[in-house]
Design an enzyme around this catalytic site. Structure first.
Site, short mmCIF file in Angstrom:
data_model
loop_
_atom_site.label_atom_id
_atom_site.label_comp_id
_atom_site.label_asym_id
_atom_site.label_seq_id
_atom_site.Cartn_x
_atom_site.Cartn_y
_atom_site.Cartn_z
N LYS A 13 0.83 -1.21 0.00
CA LYS A 13 0.00 0.00 0.00
C LYS A 13 0.87 1.26 0.00
CE LYS A 13 -2.12 -1.14 3.85
NZ LYS A 13 -1.44 -2.41 4.16
N ARG A 88 -10.21 0.12 8.33
CA ARG A 88 -9.60 -1.17 8.61
C ARG A 88 -10.57 -2.14 9.27
NH1 ARG A 88 -4.01 0.14 8.57
NH2 ARG A 88 -2.72 -1.59 9.19
N ARG A 122 11.71 -5.35 5.54
CA ARG A 122 11.47 -3.97 5.10
C ARG A 122 12.39 -2.98 5.82
NH1 ARG A 122 5.56 -1.61 5.50
NH2 ARG A 122 5.77 -2.43 7.60
N ARG A 153 11.01 -0.67 11.08
CA ARG A 153 9.86 -0.36 11.93
C ARG A 153 9.80 -1.31 13.12
NH1 ARG A 153 4.57 0.57 8.21
NH2 ARG A 153 3.67 -0.74 9.85
N ARG A 164 -0.57 -8.79 13.26
CA ARG A 164 -1.14 -7.87 12.25
C ARG A 164 -1.88 -8.66 11.17
NH1 ARG A 164 4.24 -4.98 10.88
NH2 ARG A 164 3.09 -4.03 9.16
P1 AP5 Z 1 4.79 -1.57 1.95
O1 AP5 Z 1 4.43 -0.82 0.74
O2 AP5 Z 1 5.55 -0.83 3.00
O3 AP5 Z 1 3.50 -2.33 2.54
P2 AP5 Z 1 2.17 -1.78 3.21
O4 AP5 Z 1 1.03 -2.43 2.52
O5 AP5 Z 1 2.19 -0.29 3.28
O6 AP5 Z 1 2.32 -2.45 4.62
P3 AP5 Z 1 2.25 -1.84 6.09
O7 AP5 Z 1 3.06 -2.73 6.97
O8 AP5 Z 1 2.59 -0.39 6.09
O9 AP5 Z 1 0.76 -2.03 6.38
P4 AP5 Z 1 0.10 -2.09 7.73
O10 AP5 Z 1 -1.29 -2.01 7.28
O11 AP5 Z 1 0.44 -3.25 8.57
O12 AP5 Z 1 0.76 -0.88 8.53
P5 AP5 Z 1 0.24 0.61 8.84
O13 AP5 Z 1 1.41 1.49 8.88
O14 AP5 Z 1 -0.88 0.93 7.95
O15 AP5 Z 1 5.65 -2.86 1.49
C1 AP5 Z 1 6.09 -3.82 2.44
C2 AP5 Z 1 7.43 -4.43 2.00
O16 AP5 Z 1 7.26 -5.14 0.78
C3 AP5 Z 1 8.54 -3.42 1.73
O17 AP5 Z 1 9.77 -3.96 2.15
C4 AP5 Z 1 8.50 -3.23 0.22
O18 AP5 Z 1 9.76 -2.84 -0.30
C5 AP5 Z 1 8.10 -4.62 -0.24
N1 AP5 Z 1 7.32 -4.62 -1.49
C6 AP5 Z 1 6.36 -3.75 -1.88
N2 AP5 Z 1 5.87 -4.05 -3.08
C7 AP5 Z 1 6.53 -5.18 -3.48
C8 AP5 Z 1 6.46 -6.00 -4.65
N3 AP5 Z 1 5.63 -5.72 -5.67
N4 AP5 Z 1 7.29 -7.07 -4.70
C9 AP5 Z 1 8.15 -7.35 -3.68
N5 AP5 Z 1 8.26 -6.61 -2.58
C10 AP5 Z 1 7.45 -5.53 -2.46
O19 AP5 Z 1 -0.34 0.43 10.30
C11 AP5 Z 1 0.52 0.21 11.41
C12 AP5 Z 1 -0.28 0.13 12.70
O20 AP5 Z 1 -0.96 1.38 12.93
C13 AP5 Z 1 -1.40 -0.92 12.73
O21 AP5 Z 1 -0.90 -2.19 13.09
C14 AP5 Z 1 -2.34 -0.31 13.77
O22 AP5 Z 1 -1.87 -0.56 15.05
C15 AP5 Z 1 -2.25 1.17 13.50
N6 AP5 Z 1 -3.29 1.62 12.54
C16 AP5 Z 1 -3.07 2.10 11.27
N7 AP5 Z 1 -4.25 2.39 10.67
C17 AP5 Z 1 -5.21 2.09 11.57
C18 AP5 Z 1 -6.64 2.16 11.54
N8 AP5 Z 1 -7.30 2.57 10.44
N9 AP5 Z 1 -7.32 1.77 12.64
C19 AP5 Z 1 -6.67 1.35 13.73
N10 AP5 Z 1 -5.33 1.24 13.84
C20 AP5 Z 1 -4.61 1.62 12.77
MG MG Z 2 2.26 1.15 4.84
#
Ligand code: AP5
Ligand code: MG
Ligand code: ZN
Length: 206
Positions: A13, A88, A122, A153, A164
Protein backbone atom coordinates in the site's frame (compact mmCIF):
# COMPACT_ATOMS: atom_id res chain seq x y z
CA UNK A 1 -11.22 11.27 -6.95
CA UNK A 2 -11.42 9.77 -3.45
CA UNK A 3 -9.46 6.52 -3.40
CA UNK A 4 -8.93 3.91 -0.71
CA UNK A 5 -6.00 1.52 -0.77
CA UNK A 6 -6.96 -1.78 0.77
CA UNK A 7 -4.61 -4.67 1.35
CA UNK A 8 -2.96 -6.82 3.99
CA UNK A 9 0.10 -5.59 5.92
CA UNK A 10 2.98 -5.70 3.45
CA UNK A 11 0.78 -5.88 0.35
CA UNK A 12 2.51 -2.72 -0.92
CA UNK A 13 0.00 0.00 0.00
CA UNK A 14 2.66 2.49 1.04
CA UNK A 15 4.97 1.62 -1.87
CA UNK A 16 2.22 2.11 -4.45
CA UNK A 17 0.72 5.13 -2.65
CA UNK A 18 3.90 7.15 -3.22
CA UNK A 19 3.63 6.49 -6.95
CA UNK A 20 -0.14 7.01 -7.25
CA UNK A 21 0.07 10.22 -5.25
CA UNK A 22 2.80 11.61 -7.54
CA UNK A 23 1.09 10.62 -10.78
CA UNK A 24 -2.46 11.67 -9.90
CA UNK A 25 -1.60 14.59 -7.60
CA UNK A 26 -3.56 13.22 -4.65
CA UNK A 27 -2.51 13.68 -1.02
CA UNK A 28 -1.34 10.38 0.49
CA UNK A 29 -2.94 9.91 3.89
CA UNK A 30 -1.66 6.93 5.86
CA UNK A 31 -3.10 6.43 9.33
CA UNK A 32 -0.08 4.27 10.19
CA UNK A 33 2.25 7.18 9.25
CA UNK A 34 0.12 9.60 11.27
CA UNK A 35 0.41 7.36 14.34
CA UNK A 36 4.16 6.85 13.88
CA UNK A 37 4.64 10.62 13.56
CA UNK A 38 2.68 11.17 16.79
CA UNK A 39 4.69 8.48 18.56
CA UNK A 40 7.94 10.14 17.46
CA UNK A 41 6.77 13.52 18.72
CA UNK A 42 5.50 12.03 21.99
CA UNK A 43 1.99 13.52 21.69
CA UNK A 44 -0.97 12.27 23.68
CA UNK A 45 -2.28 10.41 20.62
CA UNK A 46 1.19 8.94 20.14
CA UNK A 47 1.36 7.63 23.69
CA UNK A 48 -2.00 5.94 23.29
CA UNK A 49 -1.29 4.62 19.78
CA UNK A 50 2.06 3.10 20.74
CA UNK A 51 0.48 0.59 23.09
CA UNK A 52 -1.56 -0.78 20.16
CA UNK A 53 0.84 -0.47 17.21
CA UNK A 54 3.63 -2.20 19.18
CA UNK A 55 1.38 -5.24 19.54
CA UNK A 56 -0.07 -5.10 16.05
CA UNK A 57 -3.56 -4.31 17.29
CA UNK A 58 -5.88 -1.62 15.99
CA UNK A 59 -5.86 1.77 17.68
CA UNK A 60 -9.40 2.43 19.02
CA UNK A 61 -11.90 3.44 16.32
CA UNK A 62 -13.00 6.58 18.11
CA UNK A 63 -9.50 8.07 18.00
CA UNK A 64 -8.72 6.87 14.47
CA UNK A 65 -11.97 8.02 12.88
CA UNK A 66 -11.68 11.49 14.41
CA UNK A 67 -8.14 11.92 13.05
CA UNK A 68 -9.23 10.95 9.54
CA UNK A 69 -12.39 13.06 9.60
CA UNK A 70 -10.32 16.12 10.57
CA UNK A 71 -7.57 15.36 8.05
CA UNK A 72 -10.03 15.10 5.16
CA UNK A 73 -11.23 18.64 5.90
CA UNK A 74 -7.81 20.05 4.96
CA UNK A 75 -7.74 22.12 1.74
CA UNK A 76 -5.42 19.67 -0.05
CA UNK A 77 -8.21 17.05 0.01
CA UNK A 78 -10.80 19.14 -1.77
CA UNK A 79 -10.10 17.54 -5.17
CA UNK A 80 -9.59 14.04 -3.80
CA UNK A 81 -7.38 11.94 -1.56
CA UNK A 82 -5.63 8.61 -1.32
CA UNK A 83 -6.33 6.85 1.96
CA UNK A 84 -3.83 4.15 2.98
CA UNK A 85 -4.67 1.94 5.97
CA UNK A 86 -8.11 3.37 6.66
CA UNK A 87 -10.77 2.02 6.98
CA UNK A 88 -9.60 -1.17 8.61
CA UNK A 89 -12.85 -2.63 9.93
CA UNK A 90 -16.57 -2.37 9.22
CA UNK A 91 -17.18 0.28 11.83
CA UNK A 92 -14.54 2.58 10.33
CA UNK A 93 -15.96 2.00 6.83
CA UNK A 94 -19.44 2.97 7.98
CA UNK A 95 -18.11 6.05 9.75
CA UNK A 96 -16.20 7.10 6.62
CA UNK A 97 -19.43 6.83 4.63
CA UNK A 98 -20.90 9.42 6.98
CA UNK A 99 -18.24 12.07 6.40
CA UNK A 100 -16.98 11.37 2.86
CA UNK A 101 -17.82 9.68 -0.41
CA UNK A 102 -15.58 6.88 -1.64
CA UNK A 103 -15.14 6.67 -5.43
CA UNK A 104 -12.83 3.70 -5.76
CA UNK A 105 -11.32 1.05 -3.51
CA UNK A 106 -8.12 -0.51 -4.82
CA UNK A 107 -7.52 -3.87 -3.25
CA UNK A 108 -3.88 -4.93 -3.59
CA UNK A 109 -4.04 -8.69 -3.55
CA UNK A 110 -1.00 -10.66 -2.31
CA UNK A 111 -0.93 -14.19 -0.98
CA UNK A 112 -0.54 -13.99 2.81
CA UNK A 113 2.34 -16.49 2.74
CA UNK A 114 4.57 -13.86 1.07
CA UNK A 115 3.97 -11.12 3.60
CA UNK A 116 6.06 -12.24 6.58
CA UNK A 117 9.25 -12.10 4.50
CA UNK A 118 8.31 -8.77 2.90
CA UNK A 119 7.69 -7.15 6.29
CA UNK A 120 10.57 -8.59 8.29
CA UNK A 121 12.97 -7.43 5.54
CA UNK A 122 11.47 -3.97 5.10
CA UNK A 123 13.55 -0.83 5.66
CA UNK A 124 11.92 2.61 5.60
CA UNK A 125 13.40 6.03 4.88
CA UNK A 126 13.34 8.27 7.98
CA UNK A 127 13.07 11.32 5.78
CA UNK A 128 10.61 10.60 2.92
CA UNK A 129 8.98 7.35 4.07
CA UNK A 130 9.86 5.26 1.00
CA UNK A 131 9.94 1.48 1.68
CA UNK A 132 12.72 -0.87 0.61
CA UNK A 133 13.50 -4.53 1.11
CA UNK A 134 16.91 -5.71 2.37
CA UNK A 135 17.07 -8.28 -0.42
CA UNK A 136 17.16 -5.48 -3.01
CA UNK A 137 19.28 -2.92 -1.17
CA UNK A 138 22.60 -4.62 -1.90
CA UNK A 139 23.98 -3.44 1.44
CA UNK A 140 23.05 0.24 0.90
CA UNK A 141 21.96 2.08 4.05
CA UNK A 142 20.55 5.26 2.45
CA UNK A 143 17.37 6.12 0.56
CA UNK A 144 17.65 6.12 -3.22
CA UNK A 145 15.14 8.96 -3.54
CA UNK A 146 16.43 11.43 -0.99
CA UNK A 147 19.57 10.04 0.66
CA UNK A 148 17.79 9.74 4.02
CA UNK A 149 18.72 7.15 6.62
CA UNK A 150 16.86 3.81 6.53
CA UNK A 151 15.40 2.19 9.64
CA UNK A 152 13.39 -0.90 10.59
CA UNK A 153 9.86 -0.36 11.93
CA UNK A 154 9.32 -1.57 15.49
CA UNK A 155 6.28 -3.62 14.44
CA UNK A 156 8.20 -5.44 11.67
CA UNK A 157 9.16 -8.47 13.75
CA UNK A 158 7.78 -12.00 13.44
CA UNK A 159 5.56 -11.91 16.49
CA UNK A 160 3.92 -8.55 15.74
CA UNK A 161 3.56 -9.29 12.04
CA UNK A 162 1.74 -12.52 13.02
CA UNK A 163 -0.73 -10.43 15.02
CA UNK A 164 -1.14 -7.87 12.25
CA UNK A 165 -1.97 -10.62 9.75
CA UNK A 166 -4.53 -12.11 12.15
CA UNK A 167 -6.15 -8.72 12.70
CA UNK A 168 -6.24 -8.22 8.94
CA UNK A 169 -7.99 -11.56 8.37
CA UNK A 170 -10.54 -11.04 11.10
CA UNK A 171 -11.32 -7.34 10.78
CA UNK A 172 -10.09 -5.86 7.51
CA UNK A 173 -10.65 -8.63 4.94
CA UNK A 174 -14.47 -8.35 5.34
CA UNK A 175 -14.21 -4.89 3.77
CA UNK A 176 -13.60 -6.58 0.41
CA UNK A 177 -17.18 -7.79 0.46
CA UNK A 178 -18.46 -4.49 1.86
CA UNK A 179 -17.01 -2.50 -1.05
CA UNK A 180 -17.79 -5.16 -3.65
CA UNK A 181 -21.46 -4.81 -2.73
CA UNK A 182 -21.18 -1.06 -3.15
CA UNK A 183 -19.72 -1.63 -6.63
CA UNK A 184 -16.52 0.35 -6.02
CA UNK A 185 -13.97 -2.42 -5.42
CA UNK A 186 -11.16 -2.99 -7.94
CA UNK A 187 -8.69 -5.78 -7.23
CA UNK A 188 -5.14 -5.67 -8.50
CA UNK A 189 -2.65 -8.51 -8.39
CA UNK A 190 0.09 -7.24 -6.05
CA UNK A 191 2.65 -9.92 -6.87
CA UNK A 192 5.41 -8.98 -9.28
CA UNK A 193 7.76 -6.10 -9.84
CA UNK A 194 6.80 -2.84 -8.05
CA UNK A 195 6.56 -0.97 -11.37
CA UNK A 196 4.56 -3.83 -12.87
CA UNK A 197 2.03 -3.61 -10.02
CA UNK A 198 1.92 0.17 -10.47
CA UNK A 199 1.15 -0.26 -14.17
CA UNK A 200 -1.77 -2.55 -13.27
CA UNK A 201 -3.08 0.08 -10.84
CA UNK A 202 -2.86 2.85 -13.46
CA UNK A 203 -4.77 0.66 -15.89
CA UNK A 204 -7.56 0.20 -13.33
CA UNK A 205 -7.68 3.90 -12.41
CA UNK A 206 -7.85 5.08 -16.00
P1 AP5 B 1 4.79 -1.57 1.95
O1 AP5 B 1 4.43 -0.82 0.74
O2 AP5 B 1 5.55 -0.83 3.00
O3 AP5 B 1 3.50 -2.33 2.54
P2 AP5 B 1 2.17 -1.78 3.21
O4 AP5 B 1 1.03 -2.43 2.52
O5 AP5 B 1 2.19 -0.29 3.28
O6 AP5 B 1 2.32 -2.45 4.62
P3 AP5 B 1 2.25 -1.84 6.09
O7 AP5 B 1 3.06 -2.73 6.97
O8 AP5 B 1 2.59 -0.39 6.09
O9 AP5 B 1 0.76 -2.03 6.38
P4 AP5 B 1 0.10 -2.09 7.73
O10 AP5 B 1 -1.29 -2.01 7.28
O11 AP5 B 1 0.44 -3.25 8.57
O12 AP5 B 1 0.76 -0.88 8.53
P5 AP5 B 1 0.24 0.61 8.84
O13 AP5 B 1 1.41 1.49 8.88
O14 AP5 B 1 -0.88 0.93 7.95
O15 AP5 B 1 5.65 -2.86 1.49
C1 AP5 B 1 6.09 -3.82 2.44
C2 AP5 B 1 7.43 -4.43 2.00
O16 AP5 B 1 7.26 -5.14 0.78
C3 AP5 B 1 8.54 -3.42 1.73
O17 AP5 B 1 9.77 -3.96 2.15
C4 AP5 B 1 8.50 -3.23 0.22
O18 AP5 B 1 9.76 -2.84 -0.30
C5 AP5 B 1 8.10 -4.62 -0.24
N1 AP5 B 1 7.32 -4.62 -1.49
C6 AP5 B 1 6.36 -3.75 -1.88
N2 AP5 B 1 5.87 -4.05 -3.08
C7 AP5 B 1 6.53 -5.18 -3.48
C8 AP5 B 1 6.46 -6.00 -4.65
N3 AP5 B 1 5.63 -5.72 -5.67
N4 AP5 B 1 7.29 -7.07 -4.70
C9 AP5 B 1 8.15 -7.35 -3.68
N5 AP5 B 1 8.26 -6.61 -2.58
C10 AP5 B 1 7.45 -5.53 -2.46
O19 AP5 B 1 -0.34 0.43 10.30
C11 AP5 B 1 0.52 0.21 11.41
C12 AP5 B 1 -0.28 0.13 12.70
O20 AP5 B 1 -0.96 1.38 12.93
C13 AP5 B 1 -1.40 -0.92 12.73
O21 AP5 B 1 -0.90 -2.19 13.09
C14 AP5 B 1 -2.34 -0.31 13.77
O22 AP5 B 1 -1.87 -0.56 15.05
C15 AP5 B 1 -2.25 1.17 13.50
N6 AP5 B 1 -3.29 1.62 12.54
C16 AP5 B 1 -3.07 2.10 11.27
N7 AP5 B 1 -4.25 2.39 10.67
C17 AP5 B 1 -5.21 2.09 11.57
C18 AP5 B 1 -6.64 2.16 11.54
N8 AP5 B 1 -7.30 2.57 10.44
N9 AP5 B 1 -7.32 1.77 12.64
C19 AP5 B 1 -6.67 1.35 13.73
N10 AP5 B 1 -5.33 1.24 13.84
C20 AP5 B 1 -4.61 1.62 12.77
MG1 MG C 1 2.26 1.15 4.84
ZN1 ZN D 1 13.91 9.00 1.36
Amino acid sequence: MNIILLGAPGAGKGTQATRISEKFGLPHISTGDIFRDNIKRGTEIGLLAKSYTDKGQLVPDEVTCKIVEERLKAPDCKDGYLLDGFPRNLFQAQELDKFSKVDAVLNIDVDLSLLMARLCGRRVCKNCGESYHVDFLGGKADCERCGGELYQRKDDNEETVGNRLRVYNEQTAPLIEYYTKKGVLRSVNGVGDIEEVFARICEVLR
